[in-house]
Design an enzyme around this catalytic site. Structure first.
Site, PDB file in Angstrom:
ATOM      1  N   SER A 131      61.789  32.190  12.900  1.00  0.00           N
ATOM      2  CA  SER A 131      61.631  33.268  13.821  1.00  0.00           C
ATOM      3  C   SER A 131      60.550  32.908  14.775  1.00  0.00           C
ATOM      4  CB  SER A 131      61.566  34.476  13.005  1.00  0.00           C
ATOM      5  OG  SER A 131      61.188  35.582  14.029  1.00  0.00           O
ATOM      6  N   TYR A 144      55.764  40.255   7.777  1.00  0.00           N
ATOM      7  CA  TYR A 144      56.858  39.380   8.257  1.00  0.00           C
ATOM      8  C   TYR A 144      56.116  38.179   9.077  1.00  0.00           C
ATOM      9  CZ  TYR A 144      61.229  37.732  10.223  1.00  0.00           C
ATOM     10  OH  TYR A 144      62.394  36.767  10.636  1.00  0.00           O
TER      11      TYR A 144
END
Length: 247
Positions: A131, A144
């Site tokens: 990501s 995250y």
């Protein structure tokens, strides 16, 4: 026939990548927990698709999954996800642990299990869906970000450890992609999940699937170390610039 193994293949980027690879002539092995959804994806992939249950957070599940795979030319580490969007001061340990187990240890477990087959293929490829959160931190993203930064580090280390061997190692860092990602992050709150995409046109799972297909088709001499893909209107993990689309 070249065989691609895809984790988290029951929806989103995993499913779209499986379809794109199958259309490009790959046999695909689809792994995920939701077997009913895997069956639907397999139908879109054609007769070469095989479905197997897989929970990347469970070593026994990974061992059983890898044990029935005879050949692996490409591994797509796609299983992952986020939970919560709170500050570090209000961190919920179970959410952080889940993100680390899924994104980091899951990638390690499956890669470790299939690496001998990737090496034996003579031209293996390990593609990991990380990501832009693997390099850009943002408020509320502590758990995250930590998991994705770590996952990116694993990919970089693996690239160095396998240098000189017939395996290519690739990290793909998508930005805002409209999948079930936000729905999982917000514990099924559909209204909150939909608000993430309000006012802009995000990427689709098929956009990332096409990138996977392109990378997989490159000749053995080419390694895409890092591919960062964002929506046109996105300039960071949380900053978007809504504007009318003309395409």
């Amino acid at each position: 026939m070249r065989t691609a193994v895809i984790t988290g293949a029951s929806s989103g980027i995993g499913a779209a990548s499986a379809v794109a690879l199958a259309q490009d002539g790959w046999a695909v092995v689809l792994g995920a927990r939701r077997m009913d959804r895997l069956g639907e994806v397999a139908k879109r992939c054609g007769s070469s698709a095989i479905v197997r249950p897989l929970d990347v957070t469970n070593q026994e599940s990974v061992d059983a999954f890898a044990g029935v795979i005879e050949r692996c030319d490409l591994l797509l580490n796609n299983a992952g996800g986020a939970k919560g969007l709170g500050p570090v001061a209000e961190a919920r340990e179970e959410q952080w642990e889940w993100m680390y187990q899924t994104n980091v240890l899951g990638t390690m477990r499956v890669t470790r299990a299939l690496l001998p087959k990737l090496l034996a293929s003579g031209d293996g490829q390990i593609l990991t869906i990380a990501s832009i959160a693997a390099s850009d931190a943002y408020a509320g993203g502590g758990g995250y970000n930590a998991a994705k930064f770590a996952q990116g580090a694993v990919v970089q280390v693996l690239r160095r450890e396998l240098a000189g061997l017939p395996v290519r190692v690739v990290e793909i860092d998508p930005g805002l992609v409209k999948t079930e990602f936000a729905l999982v992050r917000f514990a099924g709150d559909a209204e909150r999940a939909e608000a993430v995409y309000e006012g802009i046109t995000p990427l689709t799972a098929e956009d990332i699937g096409e990138a996977v297909r392109w990378i997989a088709a490159l000749p053995p001499r080419v390694n895409i170390d890092l591919l960062r893909i964002t929506a046109r209107d996105q300039v960071g993990p949380t900053k978007v610039m809504p504007r009318p689309l003309t395409d």
